[in-house]
Design an enzyme around this catalytic site. Structure first.
Site, short mmCIF file in Angstrom:
data_model
loop_
_atom_site.label_atom_id
_atom_site.label_comp_id
_atom_site.label_asym_id
_atom_site.label_seq_id
_atom_site.Cartn_x
_atom_site.Cartn_y
_atom_site.Cartn_z
N GLY A 92 31.18 37.74 -34.39
CA GLY A 92 29.79 38.65 -34.43
C GLY A 92 30.12 39.98 -33.82
O GLY A 92 31.01 39.89 -32.82
N GLY A 115 27.54 42.48 -33.30
CA GLY A 115 26.48 43.31 -32.69
C GLY A 115 26.56 43.46 -31.52
O GLY A 115 27.66 43.62 -30.84
N ALA A 132 25.86 42.04 -28.38
CA ALA A 132 26.52 40.97 -27.59
C ALA A 132 27.85 40.78 -27.79
O ALA A 132 28.95 40.86 -26.78
CB ALA A 132 25.79 39.75 -27.71
N PHE A 153 5.83 47.94 -21.89
CA PHE A 153 5.91 46.98 -23.15
C PHE A 153 4.90 45.78 -22.78
O PHE A 153 4.72 45.70 -21.53
CB PHE A 153 7.48 46.55 -23.35
CG PHE A 153 7.89 47.27 -24.33
CD1 PHE A 153 7.56 48.49 -24.88
CD2 PHE A 153 8.74 46.55 -25.44
CE1 PHE A 153 8.41 49.13 -26.20
CE2 PHE A 153 9.58 46.94 -26.40
CZ PHE A 153 9.15 48.06 -26.92
N GLN A 179 9.78 33.37 -32.11
CA GLN A 179 8.70 34.36 -31.75
C GLN A 179 8.50 34.98 -32.97
O GLN A 179 9.17 35.16 -33.84
CB GLN A 179 9.42 35.36 -30.95
CG GLN A 179 8.23 36.44 -30.53
CD GLN A 179 8.88 37.25 -29.40
OE1 GLN A 179 9.78 38.23 -29.50
NE2 GLN A 179 8.50 37.10 -28.17
N HIS A 220 6.63 38.25 -34.23
CA HIS A 220 6.28 39.66 -33.77
C HIS A 220 4.98 40.12 -34.30
O HIS A 220 4.67 40.09 -35.37
CB HIS A 220 7.26 40.59 -33.98
CG HIS A 220 7.40 42.16 -33.25
ND1 HIS A 220 6.30 43.02 -33.61
CD2 HIS A 220 7.88 42.57 -32.37
CE1 HIS A 220 6.51 43.97 -33.00
NE2 HIS A 220 7.40 43.70 -31.99
N LEU A 244 9.80 45.39 -39.39
CA LEU A 244 9.19 45.49 -37.96
C LEU A 244 8.79 46.84 -37.50
O LEU A 244 9.30 47.93 -38.04
CB LEU A 244 10.30 45.46 -37.14
CG LEU A 244 10.04 45.58 -35.30
CD1 LEU A 244 8.85 44.44 -34.95
CD2 LEU A 244 11.14 45.51 -34.60
N THR A 268 7.52 48.69 -34.10
CA THR A 268 8.09 48.62 -32.74
C THR A 268 6.73 48.36 -31.87
O THR A 268 5.68 49.06 -31.95
CB THR A 268 8.81 49.77 -32.14
OG1 THR A 268 8.99 49.45 -30.94
CG2 THR A 268 8.25 51.11 -32.15
N GLU A 269 7.00 47.40 -30.92
CA GLU A 269 5.99 47.22 -29.85
C GLU A 269 5.81 48.75 -29.07
O GLU A 269 4.73 48.89 -28.48
CB GLU A 269 6.56 46.17 -28.94
CG GLU A 269 5.60 45.82 -27.77
CD GLU A 269 6.11 44.43 -27.04
OE1 GLU A 269 6.44 43.55 -27.92
OE2 GLU A 269 5.85 44.40 -26.01
N ARG A 294 3.83 38.86 -26.66
CA ARG A 294 3.72 38.76 -27.96
C ARG A 294 2.92 37.53 -28.56
O ARG A 294 2.57 37.48 -29.60
CB ARG A 294 5.28 38.99 -28.52
CG ARG A 294 5.75 40.33 -28.30
CD ARG A 294 7.24 40.18 -28.86
NE ARG A 294 7.74 41.76 -28.88
CZ ARG A 294 8.75 42.02 -29.02
NH1 ARG A 294 9.64 41.14 -29.28
NH2 ARG A 294 9.33 43.50 -29.01
N HIS A 306 10.56 36.64 -35.95
CA HIS A 306 11.35 37.94 -35.27
C HIS A 306 12.41 37.47 -34.59
O HIS A 306 13.77 38.08 -34.76
CB HIS A 306 10.14 38.57 -34.54
CG HIS A 306 10.90 39.87 -33.84
ND1 HIS A 306 11.39 40.99 -34.49
CD2 HIS A 306 10.80 40.15 -32.52
CE1 HIS A 306 12.00 41.70 -33.79
NE2 HIS A 306 11.47 41.51 -32.48
N GLU A 327 21.52 36.66 -29.12
CA GLU A 327 20.53 35.68 -29.70
C GLU A 327 20.88 34.39 -29.96
O GLU A 327 20.11 33.32 -29.87
CB GLU A 327 19.71 36.49 -30.74
CG GLU A 327 18.48 35.75 -31.24
CD GLU A 327 17.78 36.86 -32.43
OE1 GLU A 327 17.99 37.56 -32.79
OE2 GLU A 327 16.68 35.88 -33.05
N ARG A 330 9.79 35.61 -25.49
CA ARG A 330 10.47 36.63 -24.93
C ARG A 330 9.54 37.80 -24.72
O ARG A 330 8.89 38.19 -25.48
CB ARG A 330 11.80 36.97 -25.91
CG ARG A 330 12.57 38.16 -25.48
CD ARG A 330 13.62 38.31 -26.48
NE ARG A 330 13.39 38.82 -27.68
CZ ARG A 330 13.20 40.02 -28.24
NH1 ARG A 330 12.97 41.07 -27.14
NH2 ARG A 330 12.58 40.28 -29.38
N SER A 381 15.46 41.42 -24.96
CA SER A 381 16.72 41.14 -25.88
C SER A 381 17.69 41.92 -25.72
O SER A 381 19.01 41.62 -25.90
CB SER A 381 16.09 40.74 -27.59
OG SER A 381 16.00 42.03 -28.04
#
Lengths: 560, 330, 299
Positions: free
Chosen positions: A10, A12, A14, A115, A228, A230, A240, A242-243, A274, A338, A362, A373, A378
């Site tokens: 992976g 991403g 992380a 947030f 979760q 969203h 999405l 955004t928050e 959320r 989400h 994740e 969360r 995240s």
């Protein structure tokens, strides 16, 4: 067959952060990813990344820890949360030094905005493209580091020597063929599984492959039932918003124009956590105060200038995928799946129960999010625990020179199963099963759950798994960029992970965080203040439980 | 709505590509990517293309629709259906085709790596963040929007003629660092971009700006680098000298000094007597002795001089970069 | 179409591409609008100054815009793609950014040049006659239809792209030149690279690259059976015309492709003579086209 000391699966945030960190220890690092790194879904994160820098007012890691614990509905492990919150600021500064263009305060420091349920303006951001900015910054550093990247290699199975993880098998998408990848340590950083739900914010790639690989290899998954939703996703395709839109002062309104959130969260309003906001929205919609299955995210009062500066990307998304210019009119939004709080059970250094296998991001469950969360946590998790997993894996390799034996038969086994998949001419197209799965998850394992619906969902999944096992039809028989094949393999992971999720959800007879049972509306600390552990048992999900780590903060009533 | 696509198909062993036609009944909100998915799921599973985020941020699904590079996930089909178009979908240009709509991105990433795309440091960074004003970062915000999808490269007219041209995506990436006040690699980057296949290869066709799905405006980014190269007095490349003639003549005579353009840009070209004679014969050779002069030239001369002073200050600031005290906070 | 424009011929039409200036003035008279001279205008700086000295480029163009304003003209007419983009680019920046406008005006005032308030539009001749009143007028004055003549439109780049600054028509499916060719009684010839680059900006600095670009439209127009190509830009013209010989050698194709300016095409249809339109000032002889046009009238 290729060999490396540390192999990260992976690419991403992380995964790349882990690879960069591991390479700093002078070990030979490689990344295997089914996508080119910059195509990873981390890039779709919009709103920001939390850390108690205190740039926008008083804040502290302790404060961050407390609100994260509370947000998790006390299911998060408090020692792990403390690590994340204490080390967070250092990781933010490092990202900034790498070149991340965080938005700034008047005096040139990193700006921070509030947030949901955070308790302080703690979310650092790069306008509303924070994930994109961080993903590209880490890719720049990955290129600089010289780490080998096997792009568009689809990981199939972990390989063990009976005791420790010794590598994996992967399908080379571009050229065809199974590749053996031998490693002295493997770090899973494969992201989430949102695609098991209809109307998700997640990319097509988020199919839970990594979790599924670990599970099949005997590593337990933790807290799988916690998905979760969203509060602000677009109706047509789940994209999405955004928050940060609410962080910047956006309102949620029902059909009557009322800012209904204050009926549910008298203090925090739109900036409640959320799970609370999504449930409130769904209640409004279910009780007939929605607008065409949505509620309205109203930004019009923020003015064109602020929207253009801070929410430029969200405006574009609303225009492209909802045909609405948020400067002029409110955006119809609905809750959508989400983020998956659960994942491969890992400690704060990414260690799993299997020697040589680590997990971060994740796909892992270090348990910093518990049952829900907080927005902005995240991205922080990816860099803190990506870094820690990379360091721990590299240190292990350096101190323990001996890897296990990678049996060549692993490649032959993988080849055989691919052949069987490809040359099956009876059954349905994978898309049929995929659609049925996404529908049942959305309908029966969504925001509000009941035993009845969950049982029905589980039965449907079992049926789907049987049909999948009986064989699906892959029309593309070629070895060059066979996405038909890859999507069929992904479906297998999705079915398994959906099964684990629903099995955990049926068993948990309480409501906690994102897991909301209409038949058990209260949180039940006496029986359920514990982690669900899901083991692989001959293809089935077997549940067990383990205690939650509580240090500072005793569970309390959670209101916003 | 009923959507019909003609899709260019190609397999590695094929001699040449062919067009396949597909019709699906798609929802009104369908994007090009949604339609491709529907075709793949329901009609032909072997149809190949890249995809992931379906929200125009991962950069996977660049392809051509009626010859113009688009992100499939950002292209709404309803307007086309309304116009009655049956678009031809083909792979991006300037990159080798692997299968159907999938191209080999390696040449693209090779150029990306060639510009050494990472922030260069010297010594230790500050304890906390670099103190940078928002306006400083705004200067590179557009370049930072780039998702490396390749739509600009697909259409680059210069790259068609010179496959080694670094091209709009890689140069926009370079510009992102050249403009970053925290970067310490400025001169190295300018030298690199000033090379044989660098900024002066750009023919200013503006296809990159037109096609970019994220508003990066790569041509403008290329111009930013060219401007810095010029400001640094790096005039080794014919392209920079070409620009110098325009600069000089705008205030020397007010009109382009066509007589100076050729010999100054490329002295070897000035020896092309046959070409010159042809120009003379057509009456296109300007009078080298008494060039055309604009009226009120004094204004422009003073203007150029005045702005030059301001440009010098700007250059000094750029050379300096961020000057935060490293021990600004402990 | 307006009754009068501030006329900005730019450098090329004032110098080596004189035939463009002459035919534009002649055509303006037929079409019935007046061209008001801008005393003391300079070069727009082209893409070169825009790239090398962006600040100065804005000043240079602001001065021209200011001069037009001083003449009490609200529209500048351009006859060159590059001038059009440069002036519109500067105009856009100055109108969007009040601080920039103030800074530029302070500098302009300091050197005694006309300042600019932001009230001038920049329009290319092509746009003024491709639609509306101008188009009606064009059909009226096209008294000598160019029947049987096949013309390949070549737009070039900077009249189409970036469309957010130009925006007259769909940059991928432009039709303005086709409309005009048709109004002139000729037949438009379609070919894919009519919207691509002629290579001119780099023809001196990167001749091989530029020729590579140039060959494509020439070859396609030739293959499509065009008698000539028409362009709204004197730089495209220079590239297609003066460099055609080199492109022909490079490609080993005898293009023999006459290249005409937009104003020349209209002029011919409006009954202006070969001499009045200065067809003799081309490197590639225009006989293949002009013999057809002037077949009956002796030239």
């Amino acid at each position: 067959m290729v060999r490396h000391d540390v192999v990260v699966v992976g690419a991403g945030l992380a995964g790349m952060r882990a690879a960069i960190e591991a390479s700093r220890y002078g070990v030979d690092v490689a990344v295997v990813s089914k996508l080119h790194p910059t195509r990873s879904h981390s890039g779709a994160a919009e709103g920001g990344i939390n850390a108690a820098l205190g740039n926008a007012g008083e804040d502290s890691p302790e404060n961050h820890t407390f609100f994260t614990v509370k947000g998790s509905d006390y299911l998060g492990d408090q020692d792990a949360i403390a690590v994340m919150c204490e080390e967070g600021p250092g990781d933010i500064y490092e990202l900034e030094h790498m070149g991340a263009i965080f938005s700034r305060t008047e005096d040139g420091r990193i700006a921070q905005r509030p947030f949901g349920a955070g308790g302080a303006p703690r979310t650092c951001y790069a306008a509303d493209i924070t994930g994109h900015v961080l993903l590209h910054v880490l890719y720049e550093q990955l290129v600089k580091s010289g780490v080998t990247v096997y792009e568009e290699w689809f990981a199939l199975d972990l390989v063990t020597d009976g005791e420790r993880c010794v590598g994996l098998t992967a399908w080379d998408l571009l050229h065809g063929g199974v590749q053996g990848v031998q490693a002295r340590a493997v770090i899973m950083a494969t992201g989430g599984l949102g695609r098991i739900y209809r109307g998700t914010t997640n990319a097509y790639a988020c199919t839970g492959d990594g979790m599924s690989m670990a599970w099949r290899a005997g590593v337990p998954l933790k807290d799988m039932e916690f998905m979760q939703f969203h509060p602000t996703t677009l109706k047509a395709n789940g994209v999405l918003i955004t928050e940060g839109a609410r962080g910047e002062g956006g309102y949620l309104r029902n059909a009557e124009g009322e800012r209904f959130m204050y009926n549910y969260a008298p203090n925090a309003g739109e900036l409640a956590s959320r799970d609370v906001v999504s449930r409130s929205e769904q209640t409004e919609i279910d009780e007939g105060r929605g607008v065409d299955g949505c509620i309205l995210l109203d930004l019009t009062h923020l003015g064109a200038k602020r929207i253009m500066e801070r929410l430029h990307g969200s405006r574009e998304l609303a225009m492209d995928y909802a045909g609405v210019d948020p400067i002029e009119e409110p955006i119809p939004v609905r809750p959508g799946s989400h983020y998956h709080m659960g994942g491969i059970d890992a400690d704060v250094d990414g260690r799993t129960i299997m020697p040589g296998l680590y997990a971060a991001g994740e796909c892992a469950c270090v348990s910093v999010h518990g049952a829900n969360r907080l927005g902005g946590n995240s991205l922080l998790e990816t860099v803190v625990f990506g870094r820690r997993a990379g360091a721990a894996a590299a240190q292990e390799v350096r101190s323990n020179g001996r890897g296990g034996v990678f049996s060549p038969s692993a490649v032959r086994v993988a080849e055989k199963s691919i052949r069987e998949l490809l040359y099956n001419f009876d059954g349905v197209r994978p898309a049929v099963l995929r659609t049925e799965l996404a529908d049942t998850m959305y309908e029966d394992a969504g925001i509000f759950r009941t035993a009845e619906k969950l049982e029905a969902c589980k039965a449907t999944i079992e049926d789907l798994r049987e049909r999948y096992a009986a064989g699906v039809i892959i029309q593309d028989k070629s070895t060059t960029f066979n996405s038909d094949l890859v999507q069929a393999i992904e479906l297998g992971s999705m079915l398994e992970m959906a099964d684990c999720l629903v099995t955990g959800a049926v068993a948990r007879t309480e409501s906690r965080g994102a897991h909301s049972r209409l038949d058990y509306p209260e949180r039940d600390d006496e029986n359920w203040l514990r982690h669900t552990m899901t083991f692989y048992d001959d293809g089935r999900a077997r549940l067990d439980y383990k205690p939650v780590t509580i240090t500072e903060y005793q569970p309390a009533v959670r209101t916003y | 709505m009923e959507v019909t696509l003609q899709i260019q198909r190609y397999q590695p062993d094929d001699d040449e590509s062919r067009l396949d036609s597909f019709t699906v009944d798609a929802p009104e909100t369908a994007t090009l990517l949604d339609v491709l998915d529907q075709i793949k799921d329901e009609q032909d599973g072997s149809l190949s293309y890249r995809k992931s985020c379906r929200m125009a941020v991962c950069g996977s699904c660049g392809m051509r629709m009626d010859g113009a590079a688009v992100l499939a996930c950002k292209t709404s089909m309803a307007p086309l259906v309304e116009e009655g178009r049956t678009p031809v979908i083909s792979p991006m240009g300037n990159l080798p085709v692997i299968k159907d709509l999938v191209v080999d991105m390696e040449p693209f990433w090779g150029k990306f790596r060639a510009v050494q795309p990472w922030l260069e440091e010297d010594g230790d960074p500050p304890v906390k963040e670099w103190r940078v004003q928002q306006q400083e970062l705004d200067r590179i915000f557009k370049e930072a929007l780039c998702i490396q999808c390749g739509c600009c490269v697909s259409e680059c007219n210069s790259m068609e003629a010179d496959p080694d041209f670094l091209g709009p995506a890689a140069l926009a990436k370079a510009a992102r660092f050249v403009g970053d006040a925290r970067d310490r690699g400025r001169m190295k980057r300018l030298q690199m971009a000033n090379g044989a296949h660098g900024v002066w290869d750009c023919t200013r066709c503006y296809f990159c700006n037109e096609r970019c799905p994220k508003g990066v405006d790569p041509r403008d980014a290329i111009a930013k680098i060219g401007g810095e190269i010029y400001a640094e007095g790096m005039l080794s490349d014919k392209g920079a000298r070409h620009a110098q003639v325009f600069d000089f003549s705008s205030h020397a005579t007010g009109y382009l000094l066509e007589t100076a353009l050729v010999p100054y840009t490329d002295p070897m070209k000035a020896l092309d007597v046959k070409f010159a004679l042809k120009m003379v014969r057509a009456g296109k050779a300007p009078n080298p002795v008494k060039p055309h002069r604009a009226k009120k030239l004094g204004e422009v001369r003073a203007l150029s001089k005045l702005v030059k002073e301001q440009e010098k200050q700007d250059l000094a600031d750029k050379r300096k970069g961020v000057t935060t005290d490293r021990e600004n906070e402990s | 179409m307006k009754s009068s424009y501030a006329y900005y011929p730019g450098c090329l039409a004032s110098l080596s591409q004189k035939e463009l200036d002459v035919s534009t003035r002649a055509v303006a008279e037929r079409l019935g609008f007046s061209l008001v001279e801008i005393p003391g205008f300079t070069c727009c700086g082209a893409g070169d100054v825009h790239e090398a000295r962006p600040e100065y480029s804005v000043h240079l163009n602001a001065r021209i815009l200011g001069q037009a304003e001083q003449l009490e003209q609200d529209t500048i007419m351009t006859i060159c793609n590059v001038c059009t983009l440069n002036l519109r680019q500067a105009n856009h920046k100055l109108r969007e950014d009040a601080d920039l406008l103030a800074r530029v005006n302070a500098n302009l005032a300091e050197v005694g040049a006309a300042t600019y308030s932001g009230g001038v539009e920049v329009r290319h001749l092509l746009w003024e006659i491709a639609e509306g009143e101008g188009y009606e007028k064009l059909k009226e004055v096209a008294e000598r239809p160019l029947t049987g003549v096949r013309i390949a439109p070549f737009y070039g780049c900077q009249i189409l792209r970036p469309s957010k600054l130009l925006g007259f028509e769909d940059p991928d499916r432009p039709q303005s030149l086709e409309r005009i060719i048709t109004a002139c009684g000729a037949e438009p010839v379609d070919y894919p690279s009519k919207i691509k680059c002629c290579g001119f900006p780099i023809v001196l600095a990167r001749e091989e690259v530029a020729l590579g670009e140039l060959i494509q439209p020439l070859a396609e127009a030739r293959a499509a059976g065009a008698d000539a190509m028409v362009t709204p830009c004197p730089l495209c013209h220079l590239s297609l015309d003066a460099w055609q010989g080199k492109a022909a050698r490079e490609a080993d194709i005898d293009f023999d492709m006459p290249i005409v300016h937009l104003a020349q095409l209209i002029g011919a249809a409006a009954g202006l003579s070969y001499d009045e339109l200065l067809f003799k000032r081309h490197l590639v002889r225009t006989d293949r086209l002009t013999d057809k046009i002037y077949a009956e009238t002796s030239i």
